[in-house]
Design an enzyme around this catalytic site. Structure first.
Site, PDB file in Angstrom:
ATOM      1  CG  HIS A 160       1.294  -4.761   9.940  1.00 13.04           C
ATOM      2  ND1 HIS A 160       0.222  -4.436  10.734  1.00 13.04           N
ATOM      3  CD2 HIS A 160       1.515  -6.093  10.122  1.00 13.04           C
ATOM      4  CE1 HIS A 160      -0.182  -5.515  11.387  1.00 13.04           C
ATOM      5  NE2 HIS A 160       0.576  -6.530  11.023  1.00 13.04           N
ATOM      6  CB  SER A 281       3.661  19.600 -11.520  1.00 17.87           C
ATOM      7  OG  SER A 281       3.745  20.811 -10.790  1.00 17.87           O
ATOM      8  CE  LYS A 287       5.041  15.512  -8.361  1.00 17.33           C
ATOM      9  NZ  LYS A 287       4.161  16.519  -7.739  1.00 17.33           N
ATOM     10  CD  GLU A 294      -2.819  11.558  -6.789  1.00 23.11           C
ATOM     11  OE1 GLU A 294      -1.660  11.457  -6.370  1.00 23.11           O
ATOM     12  OE2 GLU A 294      -3.254  12.600  -7.354  1.00 23.11           O
TER      13      GLU A 294
END
Length: 463
Positions: A160, A281, A287, A294
């Site tokens: 979970h 970024s 970043k 992704e």
């Protein structure tokens, strides 16, 4: 209106087809990728026609030489695909006839585009399965390498997405090794389904010519010929099977990608991706984004969509061939290219990923991850598990109230909860002990993981 001589089927028609129909009907824009399979199959067909004395050896020689020349010129770029051609089959036959004359018109003897495209697709799928399987084997090597380096790297295991029990990073990453092994086995099964030679089925009812279908199958490396001509030209199970297998691969890659995305975040900091496999970024200089992971996660949806396209396309088709089946190619080709591209990026990303041992160990020390082992300690001393569970539940509640870990609790407190606790409780709840004592087959103990590695290597050695 004069007949359109560029269409080999035009004889039945009194006029030319509408330009809009030509554009809508054409598949050369995507099925041109089958050119090598189309020519290879045509050469085998021509050789069989000659062997069976259906056409002369002289014609066979001209056809084979002409086809080999077309293949060479297409590969070199000297010959370009005609965007106005209806499909790759007609393009190849038209060019052949232009180059060698009337002998080229004999190539299609006893053959239909229906069994021709079925053959081309099967040849193409077999080739691509071999390539993707090789990539998966490379992926397994990377997974095994990471596991061998981290047999003793302790990390939290989750259910979970909540900290549950301690495992090793080797054990965790080898779960993906098992998934990839199933993917390889699944591709082997798809190869068996695909390894059936359909040429000779004609449009739907075979041919009156004395074809030697096994001769063609032998030339092209098929293990058997199709048993029913209707099924032979209308079967796309192997395309759906392939796309299903590719969907499963993407699902596994996506699950791993999700974990990489989480693990590389500031909240987890379990891994750091190599700079070559991350992006920055345009506005935030600090970043480091896991874009590869992704994109794999995102592209999984398009492969699922391709599978749904194929299932929906086939669900209502009567026997035998229907033009709907032209839609199989773009879905198949896209899935193959997506998986191939995803694997080519994922393999080196995982290989160069920096696993942060200390941070994983730190995270595993929190969240009462050793609570089950604490309960097991009491159970092994004779207390029923449900009673032990209640004792440790109360202990965890106490620790939360006092902001303590199980290791911080004094022996006196332990013994106040149950007299079975002794000094060895602290050794029993050490994370290394918790992992090491799970030395059951399939468990996370270093010895069990080492055995899992040996078994995985043995299974992979047969491919």
């Amino acid at each position: 209106m004069p007949a359109d001589s560029n269409k080999l089927w035009q004889g039945r028609f009194a006029g030319t087809s509408a330009k809009e129909v030509d554009v809508f009907n054409s598949s050369i824009s995507f099925d041109h990728v089958l050119f090598e399979e189309d020519i290879t199959g045509s050469i085998a067909h021509a050789n069989m026609l000659g062997q069976q004395k259906i056409i002369s050896e002289e014609d066979v020689h001209s056809i084979v030489n002409g086809l080999q020349g077309i293949l060479k010129d297409l590969k070199s770029g000297e010959l370009a695909f005609d965007p106005d051609a209806e499909d790759i089959h007609m393009f190849t036959e038209s060019v052949l006839t232009e180059r060698i004359g009337d002998a080229g018109k004999k190539l299609h003897t006893g053959r239909s585009r229906n069994d021709q495209v079925a053959l081309d697709l099967r040849l193409y799928v077999k080739k691509k399965i071999i390539g993707i399987k090789e990539q998966l084997l490379q992926f397994e090597e990377v997974v095994i390498s990471q596991a061998e380096k981290h047999l003793h790297t302790i990390m939290p295991g989750y259910t979970h997405l909540q900290i549950a029990q301690p495992v090793s990073f080797a054990h965790h990453i080898l779960a993906y090794g098992q998934m990839i092994l199933r993917d390889i086995n699944r591709l082997e099964e798809v190869m068996d389904h695909t390894d059936v030679m359909p040429l000779g089925n004609g449009a739907l009812a075979g041919t009156t010519y004395p074809f030697d279908r096994q001769y063609v199958a032998d030339q092209l490396g098929f293990s058997e010929v199709s048993a029913n001509s209707l099924d032979g030209v209308s079967d796309r199970d192997f395309v759906i099977d392939t796309t299903y297998a590719l969907s499963m691969i993407m699902m596994h890659l996506s699950r791993l990608s999700e974990e990489i995305i989480l693990w590389s975040s500031q909240e987890f900091r379990f891994v750091e991706l190599n700079d070559a496999f991350a992006t920055g970024s345009s506005i935030m200089p600090q970043k480091k984004n896991p874009d590869v992971a992704e994109l794999v996660r995102g592209k999984t949806g398009r492969v699922y969509g391709n599978l749904q396209t194929l299932l929906t396309m086939m669900k209502g088709l009567p026997l035998a061939y229907n033009k709907d089946m032209q839609e199989d190619k773009e879905a198949l080709f896209d899935s193959i290219s997506t998986v191939t591209l995803a694997l080519s990026a994922m393999i080196p990303m995982i290989d160069t990923m920096n696993v942060k041992k200390e941070r994983m160990r730190e995270a595993a020390s929190k969240g009462f991850i050793n609570a089950t082992d604490c309960a097991d300690y009491l159970t092994k001393k004779g207390l029923p598990f449900r009673e032990a569970y209640g004792v440790i539940g109360g202990l965890v509640k106490y620790c939360i109230e006092k902001d303590l870990t199980l290791e911080d609790v004094s022996l006196e407190k332990y013994q106040s909860l149950n007299a079975l606790f002794e000094e060895d409780i602290f050794e029993a709840i050490k994370l290394e002990t918790c992992v090491g004592k799970r030395n059951i087959e399939g468990g996370p103990a270093p010895e069990a993981v080492a055995k899992q590695l040996r078994q995985l290597k043995r299974k992979l050695s047969r491919f």
